[in-house]
Design an enzyme around this catalytic site. Structure first.
Site, PDB file in Angstrom:
ATOM      1  N   CYS A 145     -10.674 -15.104  -4.105  1.00  0.00           N
ATOM      2  CA  CYS A 145      -9.929 -14.384  -3.075  1.00  0.00           C
ATOM      3  C   CYS A 145      -8.590 -15.077  -2.837  1.00  0.00           C
ATOM      4  O   CYS A 145      -8.512 -16.284  -2.799  1.00  0.00           O
ATOM      5  CB  CYS A 145     -10.709 -14.390  -1.768  1.00  0.00           C
ATOM      6  SG  CYS A 145     -12.468 -14.662  -1.956  1.00  0.00           S
ATOM      7  N   CYS A 167     -11.738  -4.416   1.403  1.00  0.00           N
ATOM      8  CA  CYS A 167     -11.676  -5.738   2.032  1.00  0.00           C
ATOM      9  C   CYS A 167     -10.225  -5.984   2.441  1.00  0.00           C
ATOM     10  O   CYS A 167      -9.338  -5.983   1.592  1.00  0.00           O
ATOM     11  CB  CYS A 167     -12.149  -6.799   1.034  1.00  0.00           C
ATOM     12  SG  CYS A 167     -11.924  -8.480   1.620  1.00  0.00           S
ATOM     13  N   ASN A 194     -16.471 -19.297  -5.481  1.00  0.00           N
ATOM     14  CA  ASN A 194     -15.451 -18.942  -6.451  1.00  0.00           C
ATOM     15  C   ASN A 194     -14.585 -20.175  -6.666  1.00  0.00           C
ATOM     16  O   ASN A 194     -13.920 -20.604  -5.733  1.00  0.00           O
ATOM     17  CB  ASN A 194     -14.574 -17.845  -5.840  1.00  0.00           C
ATOM     18  CG  ASN A 194     -14.604 -16.572  -6.635  1.00  0.00           C
ATOM     19  OD1 ASN A 194     -14.580 -16.596  -7.860  1.00  0.00           O
ATOM     20  ND2 ASN A 194     -14.650 -15.463  -5.934  1.00  0.00           N
ATOM     21  N   SER A 224     -15.847 -10.997   9.438  1.00  0.00           N
ATOM     22  CA  SER A 224     -16.343 -12.321   9.074  1.00  0.00           C
ATOM     23  C   SER A 224     -15.538 -13.399   9.799  1.00  0.00           C
ATOM     24  O   SER A 224     -14.313 -13.360   9.829  1.00  0.00           O
ATOM     25  CB  SER A 224     -16.199 -12.486   7.559  1.00  0.00           C
ATOM     26  OG  SER A 224     -16.636 -13.753   7.163  1.00  0.00           O
ATOM     27  N   CYS A 243      -3.665 -18.763   6.619  1.00  0.00           N
ATOM     28  CA  CYS A 243      -4.760 -19.077   7.533  1.00  0.00           C
ATOM     29  C   CYS A 243      -4.638 -20.535   7.939  1.00  0.00           C
ATOM     30  O   CYS A 243      -4.164 -21.361   7.166  1.00  0.00           O
ATOM     31  CB  CYS A 243      -6.095 -18.849   6.812  1.00  0.00           C
ATOM     32  SG  CYS A 243      -7.552 -19.153   7.832  1.00  0.00           S
ATOM     33  N   GLU A 299      -3.134  -9.448   0.390  1.00  0.00           N
ATOM     34  CA  GLU A 299      -4.004  -8.903  -0.638  1.00  0.00           C
ATOM     35  C   GLU A 299      -5.080  -8.014  -0.010  1.00  0.00           C
ATOM     36  O   GLU A 299      -5.621  -8.344   1.045  1.00  0.00           O
ATOM     37  CB  GLU A 299      -4.698 -10.080  -1.331  1.00  0.00           C
ATOM     38  CG  GLU A 299      -4.634 -10.023  -2.829  1.00  0.00           C
ATOM     39  CD  GLU A 299      -5.290 -11.246  -3.467  1.00  0.00           C
ATOM     40  OE1 GLU A 299      -4.668 -12.320  -3.450  1.00  0.00           O
ATOM     41  OE2 GLU A 299      -6.412 -11.101  -3.967  1.00  0.00           O
ATOM     42  N   CYS A 328     -11.403 -22.892   0.126  1.00  0.00           N
ATOM     43  CA  CYS A 328     -10.737 -21.580   0.229  1.00  0.00           C
ATOM     44  C   CYS A 328      -9.272 -21.640  -0.207  1.00  0.00           C
ATOM     45  O   CYS A 328      -8.541 -22.564   0.158  1.00  0.00           O
ATOM     46  CB  CYS A 328     -10.836 -21.080   1.661  1.00  0.00           C
ATOM     47  SG  CYS A 328     -10.101 -19.455   1.902  1.00  0.00           S
ATOM     48  N   CYS A 358     -10.539 -24.435   5.561  1.00  0.00           N
ATOM     49  CA  CYS A 358     -11.798 -24.617   4.815  1.00  0.00           C
ATOM     50  C   CYS A 358     -11.479 -25.185   3.426  1.00  0.00           C
ATOM     51  O   CYS A 358     -10.563 -24.722   2.755  1.00  0.00           O
ATOM     52  CB  CYS A 358     -12.555 -23.301   4.693  1.00  0.00           C
ATOM     53  SG  CYS A 358     -13.057 -22.630   6.293  1.00  0.00           S
ATOM     54  N   SER A 361     -19.559 -17.366   8.748  1.00  0.00           N
ATOM     55  CA  SER A 361     -19.456 -18.218   7.564  1.00  0.00           C
ATOM     56  C   SER A 361     -20.041 -19.580   7.913  1.00  0.00           C
ATOM     57  O   SER A 361     -19.365 -20.420   8.490  1.00  0.00           O
ATOM     58  CB  SER A 361     -17.990 -18.362   7.151  1.00  0.00           C
ATOM     59  OG  SER A 361     -17.476 -17.107   6.817  1.00  0.00           O
ATOM     60  N   LEU A 362     -21.302 -19.764   7.575  1.00  0.00           N
ATOM     61  CA  LEU A 362     -21.992 -20.986   7.979  1.00  0.00           C
ATOM     62  C   LEU A 362     -21.784 -22.088   6.936  1.00  0.00           C
ATOM     63  O   LEU A 362     -21.273 -23.154   7.251  1.00  0.00           O
ATOM     64  CB  LEU A 362     -23.480 -20.665   8.198  1.00  0.00           C
ATOM     65  CG  LEU A 362     -24.307 -21.708   8.928  1.00  0.00           C
ATOM     66  CD1 LEU A 362     -23.744 -22.048  10.289  1.00  0.00           C
ATOM     67  CD2 LEU A 362     -25.755 -21.229   9.074  1.00  0.00           C
ATOM     68  N   HIS A 363     -22.225 -21.832   5.729  1.00  0.00           N
ATOM     69  CA  HIS A 363     -21.957 -22.689   4.564  1.00  0.00           C
ATOM     70  C   HIS A 363     -22.556 -24.096   4.615  1.00  0.00           C
ATOM     71  O   HIS A 363     -22.391 -24.880   3.667  1.00  0.00           O
ATOM     72  CB  HIS A 363     -20.447 -22.818   4.275  1.00  0.00           C
ATOM     73  CG  HIS A 363     -19.730 -21.524   4.088  1.00  0.00           C
ATOM     74  ND1 HIS A 363     -20.289 -20.438   3.466  1.00  0.00           N
ATOM     75  CD2 HIS A 363     -18.478 -21.134   4.446  1.00  0.00           C
ATOM     76  CE1 HIS A 363     -19.417 -19.437   3.453  1.00  0.00           C
ATOM     77  NE2 HIS A 363     -18.321 -19.829   4.047  1.00  0.00           N
ATOM     78  N   GLY A 404      -7.206 -14.897   6.105  1.00  0.00           N
ATOM     79  CA  GLY A 404      -7.050 -15.017   7.549  1.00  0.00           C
ATOM     80  C   GLY A 404      -8.354 -15.125   8.301  1.00  0.00           C
ATOM     81  O   GLY A 404      -9.422 -14.774   7.795  1.00  0.00           O
TER      82      GLY A 404
HETATM   83  N1  SAH Z   1     -11.870 -16.486   7.939  1.00  0.00           N
HETATM   84  C1  SAH Z   1     -13.015 -15.655   7.854  1.00  0.00           C
HETATM   85  C2  SAH Z   1     -12.889 -14.493   6.890  1.00  0.00           C
HETATM   86  C3  SAH Z   1     -12.215 -14.689   5.571  1.00  0.00           C
HETATM   87  S1  SAH Z   1     -13.069 -15.451   4.256  1.00  0.00           S
HETATM   88  C4  SAH Z   1     -14.245 -16.481   7.565  1.00  0.00           C
HETATM   89  O1  SAH Z   1     -14.119 -17.678   7.424  1.00  0.00           O
HETATM   90  O2  SAH Z   1     -15.332 -15.949   7.539  1.00  0.00           O
HETATM   91  C5  SAH Z   1     -14.436 -14.459   3.805  1.00  0.00           C
HETATM   92  C6  SAH Z   1     -15.595 -15.274   3.272  1.00  0.00           C
HETATM   93  O3  SAH Z   1     -15.289 -15.853   1.988  1.00  0.00           O
HETATM   94  C7  SAH Z   1     -15.958 -16.449   4.164  1.00  0.00           C
HETATM   95  O4  SAH Z   1     -17.353 -16.557   4.246  1.00  0.00           O
HETATM   96  C8  SAH Z   1     -15.364 -17.620   3.425  1.00  0.00           C
HETATM   97  O5  SAH Z   1     -15.952 -18.823   3.804  1.00  0.00           O
HETATM   98  C9  SAH Z   1     -15.640 -17.223   2.001  1.00  0.00           C
HETATM   99  N2  SAH Z   1     -14.858 -17.933   0.982  1.00  0.00           N
HETATM  100  C10 SAH Z   1     -13.620 -18.454   1.071  1.00  0.00           C
HETATM  101  N3  SAH Z   1     -13.264 -19.045  -0.080  1.00  0.00           N
HETATM  102  C11 SAH Z   1     -14.283 -18.880  -0.918  1.00  0.00           C
HETATM  103  C12 SAH Z   1     -14.523 -19.270  -2.262  1.00  0.00           C
HETATM  104  N4  SAH Z   1     -13.633 -19.949  -2.967  1.00  0.00           N
HETATM  105  N5  SAH Z   1     -15.713 -18.916  -2.806  1.00  0.00           N
HETATM  106  C13 SAH Z   1     -16.627 -18.211  -2.100  1.00  0.00           C
HETATM  107  N6  SAH Z   1     -16.472 -17.827  -0.845  1.00  0.00           N
HETATM  108  C14 SAH Z   1     -15.309 -18.160  -0.252  1.00  0.00           C
END
Ligand code: SAH
Length: 345
Positions: free
Chosen positions: A333, A105, A290, A191, A112, A92, A119, A116, A214-216, A159
Site C-alpha cells: 500500500c 479502498c 507486505n 480502520s 500519515c 492512492e 508501513c 508504524c 490494527s492490533l498487530h 492516513g
Molecule cells: N491508519 C489506519 C488505516 C490505514 S492502514 C490503521 O492503522 O489501521 C490499513 C491497514 O494496513 C492497517 O491495519 C495497517 O496496519 C496495515 N498495513 C500497513 N502497512 C502494511 C504492510 N506493509 N503490510 C501489511 N499491512 C500493512
C-alpha cells in the site's frame, strides 16, 4: 477562503441558497447533481439556471481529482489509481472486484504521522488531512472511470482516519446519504491504529459501520516495538474502548493482524490473540505483511500463517486471511504514490 461545496450537507446547501437569494429546493437538486449523478462540473447541472451557476462559481470551489496514473492487475482486475488533489498533492485509491460486489479502498490523509514501522505511508510524515469532498471524489472518480457501482468501502488507504475525525464522520454520513450514492454503512469499514478517545467518540455517532483495529501485537512491549501509538494507549485501554464501541453500536470489531516473520507470528502469540478477541467476539483478519523496501520486515512463511490461523480457529475465533489482490501492480500500500513522488524529485 471559498466554500468547498462538495463537502456541504443538504442543510448547509439550503443556507447557502438562502444567502444567494435562491429557493431552498435548489439545495437538493445541487446535492443530487454532485453526489448521486456525479456531475463533473456545474455545466452538467441542466436544471440549474446559468445565473445560479455563475453565483456558485464565484462563491464555491468544486473539488475534482485528476487521475495521474492507473494500473490494472492482469491477475484479478484490481486497479490502483493515483489522483492529484486540487493543491497538487497526490493520493492512492484501490478498486477491487469481489464476488459480493466492488470495493474501493480510499485514503484519508496525505501521508500519515502514526509512524508504524512496517508501513510505507508514514515514511514522510503527515502532509495534510483530506476534506470530505476529497474522500468522496476518490469513490466518485472510480465509479465514473469503471462505470460500475461501488458497494463496499474500506478506509484503509494512506492516513489515520481518526486523526481526521470531523471530516471522516462527515464523509461517512454523506457517502451513505440516500440523496447520494447511498452506500450501506454496514458495507463500510474504517480502520484505525487505535486512537482511544476518538474510538469512544465514534461509538457515540451511532453509525453502523465496521470498525477495524490494527492490533498487530498481543503485548504492550511488542506493540511499542512496531507501533509508536502504543506508547500513548495500552492494549488494555484499547480493549476497553472496543467493548464500549460494541456495546454502543452493536457492531463487532475486527482485529487486523499483519503477520511479520519472527516478530509476531508465533503460536504463543496466536493463543494470546485469541484471548484478546474472545470476550469481544471479534473477527480476526490476518494480513501477510507486505514487504516495504525501506523497512526490512519479511512476510511470515506459509506454514507459520497456516499454523497461526489454525491455533485461532481451535480457540473458536473467526478468522480470515486477507486475500492478496493486485500483487503484480506495485507491492505494498502507498507504493504507487511513493514511486511517483520519488520520480518527481
Ligand atoms: N491508519 C489506519 C488505516 C490505514 S492502514 C490503521 O492503522 O489501521 C490499513 C491497514 O494496513 C492497517 O491495519 C495497517 O496496519 C496495515 N498495513 C500497513 N502497512 C502494511 C504492510 N506493509 N503490510 C501489511 N499491512 C500493512
Amino acid at each position: 477562503m471559498q466554500t468547498d461545496i462538495k463537502s456541504m450537507t443538504t442543510e448547509e446547501l439550503k443556507d447557502l441558497m438562502r444567502s444567494l437569494g435562491e429557493k431552498e429546493f435548489r439545495a437538493k437538486q445541487i446535492y443530487e447533481w454532485m453526489h448521486k449523478k456525479l456531475a463533473s462540473d456545474y455545466e452538467e447541472m441542466t436544471n440549474i439556471s446559468a445565473a445560479l451557476k455563475e453565483k456558485l462559481k464565484n462563491t464555491c470551489t468544486y473539488t475534482k481529482l485528476q487521475m495521474l496514473r492507473m494500473q490494472e492487475s492482469a491477475e484479478d482486475g484490481t486497479r490502483k489509481y493515483l489522483f492529484a488533489l486540487p493543491d497538487g498533492n497526490t493520493v492512492e485509491t484501490v478498486f477491487m472486484r469481489y464476488k459480493h460486489g466492488n470495493s474501493v479502498c480510499i485514503s484519508s490523509q496525505v501521508g500519515c504521522r502514526m509512524g508504524c514501522k512496517f508501513c510505507a505511508s508514514t515514511l514522510d510524515g503527515l502532509e495534510r488531512c483530506l476534506l470530505p469532498s476529497e474522500m468522496l471524489e476518490q469513490i466518485y472518480e472510480v465509479t465514473r472511470h469503471t462505470g460500475e457501482r461501488v458497494s463496499n468501502i474500506v478506509v484503509m488507504g494512506t492516513g489515520e482516519p481518526l486523526d481526521n475525525y470531523d471530516n471522516l464522520v462527515r464523509f461517512l454520513r454523506m457517502i451513505s446519504d440516500e440523496n447520494g450514492l447511498n452506500i450501506s454503512q454496514r458495507n463500510i469499514t474504517v480502520s484505525t491504529c487505535g486512537l482511544v478517545p476518538k474510538m469512544l467518540e465514534l461509538a457515540k455517532e451511532k453509525l453502523q459501520i465496521t470498525l477495524a483495529l490494527s492490533l498487530h501485537a498481543t503485548t504492550d512491549e511488542k506493540r511499542k516495538e512496531i507501533m509508536p501509538i502504543a506508547n500513548s494507549y495500552s492494549i488494555s485501554q484499547l480493549m476497553d474502548a472496543c467493548k464500549v464501541y460494541f456495546e454502543e453500536t452493536g457492531r463487532r470489531i475486527t482485529f487486523e493482524y499483519a503477520l511479520i516473520a519472527g516478530v509476531n507470528d508465533s503460536i504463543e502469540q496466536a493463543a494470546q490473540l485469541a484471548e484478546l478477541a474472545r470476550p469481544l467476539h471479534c473477527h480476526i483478519n490476518l494480513i501477510p505483511v507486505n514487504p516495504v523496501k525501506e523497512r526490512g520486515y519479511a512476510e511470515s512463511s506459509k506454514a507459520a500463517i497456516v499454523a497461526f490461523k489454525n491455533k485461532l480457529e481451535k480457540k473458536q475465533i473467526t478468522v480470515t486471511i486477507r486475500r492478496e489482490m493486485g500483487r503484480d501492480i506495485d507491492g505494498a500500500c502507498g507504493q504507487l504514490r511513493r514511486r511517483y513522488v520519488c520520480e518527481k524529485k
